[in-house]
Design a protein around this motif. Structure first.
Motif, PDB file in Angstrom:
ATOM      1  N   GLY A 150      27.027  39.834  53.380  1.00  0.00           N
ATOM      2  CA  GLY A 150      26.711  40.755  52.289  1.00  0.00           C
ATOM      3  C   GLY A 150      27.639  40.553  51.103  1.00  0.00           C
ATOM      4  N   LYS A 151      27.836  41.624  50.350  1.00  0.00           N
ATOM      5  CA  LYS A 151      28.750  41.556  49.204  1.00  0.00           C
ATOM      6  C   LYS A 151      30.198  41.515  49.689  1.00  0.00           C
ATOM      7  N   ILE A 152      30.988  40.623  49.124  1.00  0.00           N
ATOM      8  CA  ILE A 152      32.405  40.533  49.476  1.00  0.00           C
ATOM      9  C   ILE A 152      33.116  41.808  49.030  1.00  0.00           C
ATOM     10  N   GLU A 153      33.932  42.361  49.932  1.00  0.00           N
ATOM     11  CA  GLU A 153      34.733  43.539  49.587  1.00  0.00           C
ATOM     12  C   GLU A 153      36.228  43.214  49.553  1.00  0.00           C
ATOM     13  N   THR A 154      36.754  42.578  50.609  1.00  0.00           N
ATOM     14  CA  THR A 154      38.187  42.268  50.640  1.00  0.00           C
ATOM     15  C   THR A 154      38.419  40.862  51.178  1.00  0.00           C
ATOM     16  N   ILE A 155      39.519  40.266  50.740  1.00  0.00           N
ATOM     17  CA  ILE A 155      39.992  38.978  51.262  1.00  0.00           C
ATOM     18  C   ILE A 155      41.478  39.133  51.566  1.00  0.00           C
ATOM     19  N   ASP A 156      41.867  38.774  52.780  1.00  0.00           N
ATOM     20  CA  ASP A 156      43.281  38.798  53.170  1.00  0.00           C
ATOM     21  C   ASP A 156      43.675  37.391  53.591  1.00  0.00           C
ATOM     22  N   ALA A 157      44.565  36.775  52.852  1.00  0.00           N
ATOM     23  CA  ALA A 157      44.978  35.398  53.122  1.00  0.00           C
ATOM     24  C   ALA A 157      46.483  35.340  53.341  1.00  0.00           C
ATOM     25  N   VAL A 158      46.901  34.484  54.277  1.00  0.00           N
ATOM     26  CA  VAL A 158      48.325  34.317  54.567  1.00  0.00           C
ATOM     27  C   VAL A 158      48.650  32.830  54.602  1.00  0.00           C
ATOM     28  N   ILE A 195      42.030  29.020  45.817  1.00  0.00           N
ATOM     29  CA  ILE A 195      41.038  29.284  46.849  1.00  0.00           C
ATOM     30  C   ILE A 195      40.531  30.730  46.765  1.00  0.00           C
ATOM     31  N   LEU A 196      41.424  31.686  46.520  1.00  0.00           N
ATOM     32  CA  LEU A 196      40.993  33.075  46.376  1.00  0.00           C
ATOM     33  C   LEU A 196      40.012  33.229  45.221  1.00  0.00           C
ATOM     34  N   ARG A 197      40.322  32.577  44.105  1.00  0.00           N
ATOM     35  CA  ARG A 197      39.409  32.642  42.945  1.00  0.00           C
ATOM     36  C   ARG A 197      38.065  32.003  43.274  1.00  0.00           C
ATOM     37  N   TRP A 198      38.095  30.879  43.973  1.00  0.00           N
ATOM     38  CA  TRP A 198      36.861  30.149  44.303  1.00  0.00           C
ATOM     39  C   TRP A 198      35.996  30.949  45.274  1.00  0.00           C
ATOM     40  N   LEU A 199      36.607  31.491  46.312  1.00  0.00           N
ATOM     41  CA  LEU A 199      35.846  32.241  47.305  1.00  0.00           C
ATOM     42  C   LEU A 199      35.328  33.559  46.736  1.00  0.00           C
ATOM     43  N   GLN A 300      56.735  36.539  49.793  1.00  0.00           N
ATOM     44  CA  GLN A 300      56.141  37.193  48.634  1.00  0.00           C
ATOM     45  C   GLN A 300      54.748  37.682  48.996  1.00  0.00           C
ATOM     46  N   THR A 301      54.390  38.841  48.494  1.00  0.00           N
ATOM     47  CA  THR A 301      53.034  39.358  48.647  1.00  0.00           C
ATOM     48  C   THR A 301      52.424  39.572  47.270  1.00  0.00           C
ATOM     49  N   VAL A 302      51.098  39.420  47.197  1.00  0.00           N
ATOM     50  CA  VAL A 302      50.375  39.609  45.931  1.00  0.00           C
ATOM     51  C   VAL A 302      49.123  40.436  46.212  1.00  0.00           C
ATOM     52  N   ASN A 303      48.906  41.472  45.423  1.00  0.00           N
ATOM     53  CA  ASN A 303      47.639  42.204  45.416  1.00  0.00           C
ATOM     54  C   ASN A 303      46.837  41.758  44.211  1.00  0.00           C
ATOM     55  N   LEU A 304      45.563  41.482  44.426  1.00  0.00           N
ATOM     56  CA  LEU A 304      44.725  40.963  43.347  1.00  0.00           C
ATOM     57  C   LEU A 304      43.420  41.743  43.277  1.00  0.00           C
ATOM     58  N   GLU A 305      43.008  42.063  42.050  1.00  0.00           N
ATOM     59  CA  GLU A 305      41.709  42.691  41.835  1.00  0.00           C
ATOM     60  C   GLU A 305      40.831  41.730  41.043  1.00  0.00           C
ATOM     61  N   PHE A 306      39.678  41.421  41.615  1.00  0.00           N
ATOM     62  CA  PHE A 306      38.703  40.564  40.954  1.00  0.00           C
ATOM     63  C   PHE A 306      37.573  41.424  40.403  1.00  0.00           C
ATOM     64  N   ALA A 307      36.775  40.837  39.535  1.00  0.00           N
ATOM     65  CA  ALA A 307      35.599  41.538  39.033  1.00  0.00           C
ATOM     66  C   ALA A 307      34.677  41.882  40.200  1.00  0.00           C
ATOM     67  N   ASN A 308      33.770  42.837  39.969  1.00  0.00           N
ATOM     68  CA  ASN A 308      32.814  43.275  40.990  1.00  0.00           C
ATOM     69  C   ASN A 308      33.501  43.981  42.154  1.00  0.00           C
ATOM     70  N   ILE A 310      36.066  43.342  44.007  1.00  0.00           N
ATOM     71  CA  ILE A 310      36.595  42.551  45.118  1.00  0.00           C
ATOM     72  C   ILE A 310      38.113  42.655  45.068  1.00  0.00           C
ATOM     73  N   HIS A 311      38.732  42.992  46.208  1.00  0.00           N
ATOM     74  CA  HIS A 311      40.183  43.125  46.278  1.00  0.00           C
ATOM     75  C   HIS A 311      40.736  42.165  47.316  1.00  0.00           C
ATOM     76  N   ALA A 312      41.882  41.568  47.002  1.00  0.00           N
ATOM     77  CA  ALA A 312      42.482  40.569  47.887  1.00  0.00           C
ATOM     78  C   ALA A 312      43.970  40.815  48.029  1.00  0.00           C
ATOM     79  N   THR A 313      44.484  40.417  49.172  1.00  0.00           N
ATOM     80  CA  THR A 313      45.928  40.380  49.376  1.00  0.00           C
ATOM     81  C   THR A 313      46.307  38.964  49.783  1.00  0.00           C
ATOM     82  N   PHE A 314      47.473  38.550  49.355  1.00  0.00           N
ATOM     83  CA  PHE A 314      47.984  37.236  49.740  1.00  0.00           C
ATOM     84  C   PHE A 314      49.445  37.384  50.141  1.00  0.00           C
TER      85      PHE A 314
END
Length: 424
Positions: A150-158, A195-199, A300-308, A310-314
């Motif tokens: 479905g629609k992407i909601e979150t991405i958690d990458a390490v 990769i976060l931007r691409w996915l 280091q940790t990063v929180n990212l908010e994308f359009a639509n 979509i929220h990600a943590t790295f």
């Protein structure tokens, strides 16, 4: 243009020679290295021996090579981070297409200058964001684009850097100081930002980051630690960062276990027990990890908010056993989870049995960033032979990841301030 593409190599180190120029040995019908440059004579000797480059086409510096008429179709630029753009601009003026090691530059103005120059000259500039060329991330991208969760909601990458890799590259090695190279989030993790931007498939709007150099500091040196590991250090038996352990007996990278491969071939051009020991006695890789001049963060940790929405943590951390990348993606209809190094993706559609996608069964090599190094070279040779300049990792796409990484570093330095990318 003939099917065989010719290459000149600026910087014959672990990436320029071992990762990219080595493609010639596997695919001599596609690639021929015709010139190279490095400040280290022993690396030029390896270039001559491995790739058959004539002695008169081996140069003692990138500047010396760039002063010559154009000697190849493509120039591989794998010099140090802050040299990339000056060398790239000069190479474009000479008419070369470029394969540019990441990061482009820690200076965003330089990144933009190269982007403009690539458009002006009409040459291909391919950035070595090799993860996009792996079957693992390509499979994830395909599953997402097909709407399997479905629609992407979150991405958690390490990014699990691994204690031994971090000690080698970012405490003792070339990328230990941000003022000489790049901040850690750019030098090591612009791959992950890309990769976060691409996915996500959407632009990043804002970031927030926290992190520090916490452990690898002088005040954390155990009592009895020597300045060099081989200088009678009283802590060697209990210290996992001991240089002799890492470069000789470590199960992931030691000469006695995995042979004369990376990172031993960085410590000595031709790794043997004698050459490694000599290098540890006098060179940078034999220093105590608590007594180096390093300043890049060890986590280091990063929180990212994308359009639509979509929220990600790295998360990037030095403190892991394995050197690997893991990811979990959630969507409105299911979730995806996997590890680049294990090459297995678990697809869980809500209310249905789990589907295991085992990429190991597809055959082929996964060496070099999960197969990404060779995938990049395959694609580059096809690109240049076709006369196209449109790449999966062209300079315009790659600049976005650099903006994300540099904004994250600005946030970290300012105590976690939220940084808006449109005004960064």
């Amino acid at each position: 243009m003939s099917e065989k593409i010719t290459f000149a190599v600026c910087g014959c180190g672990s990436r320029g020679l071992d990762a990219y120029a080595s493609y010639q040995a596997k695919h001599p019908e596609r690639m021929e290295v015709t010139a190279g440059a490095d400040v280290r004579p022993e690396r030029l000797e390896l270039l001559r021996r491995r790739c058959g480059v004539a002695e008169e086409r081996c140069f003692a510096s990138a500047e010396e090579l760039l002063a010559q008429p154009r000697l190849a179709d493509v120039m591989i630029i794998a010099t140090q981070d802050r040299q990339h753009v000056p060398h790239a601009l000069a190479a474009l003026d000479k008419g070369y297409h470029l394969l540019l090691e990441k990061p482009i530059s820690p200076d965003l103005a330089e990144c933009r200058a190269l982007e403009r120059k690539a458009l002006e000259t009409g040459r291909a500039v391919v950035v070595c964001h090799v993860l996009r060329y792996t079957r693992f991330y390509a499979a994830l991208s395909d599953l997402l684009r097909r709407g399997e969760i479905g629609k992407i909601e979150t991405i958690d990458a390490v990014e699990h850097v691994a204690y031994w890799h971090y000690a080698h590259s970012f405490v003792r090695g070339n990328w230990r100081r941000s003022d000489e190279t790049s901040p850690m989030i750019l030098a090591k993790s612009c791959h992950d930002m890309d990769i976060l931007r691409w996915l996500a498939g959407e632009r990043c709007l804002r970031v927030q980051s926290f992190g520090a150099l916490d452990h690898f500091r002088r005040e954390n040196a155990p009592q009895g630690a020597a300045l060099r590991c081989l200088d009678g250090c009283g802590c060697r038996e209990s210290c996992p960062y001991d240089a002799e352990k890492i470069y000789f007996t470590n199960v992931h990278c030691g000469l006695d276990v995995v042979g004369p491969k990376w990172p031993c071939n960085v410590v000595a051009a031709e790794p043997t027990a004698e050459s490694i020991r000599a290098a540890l006695e006098t060179g940078p890789y034999g220093r105590c990890v608590y007594h180096c001049d390093n300043d890049v963060v060890d986590h280091q940790t990063v929180n990212l908010e994308f359009a639509n929405n979509i929220h990600a943590t790295f998360t990037m951390t030095a403190f892991t056993e394995r050197c690997c990348r893991t990811i979990k993606i959630t969507g409105t209809q299911g979730e995806l989870e996997g590890s680049l190094e294990d090459r297995v993706i678990r697809l869980r559609r809500f209310g249905q049995p789990e589907e295991v996608i085992d990429l190991n069964q597809s055959g082929g090599s996964f060496a070099g960033h999960g197969g990404g190094d060779e995938g990049l070279m395959d694609d580059l040779c096809r690109l240049i032979a076709s006369g196209s300049t449109e790449s999966l990792t062209g300079v315009s796409q790659s600049v976005e990841s650099h903006v994300m990484a540099l904004a994250a570093e600005a946030s970290r330095r300012e105590g976690g301030r939220t940084v808006e990318l449109d005004t960064f």
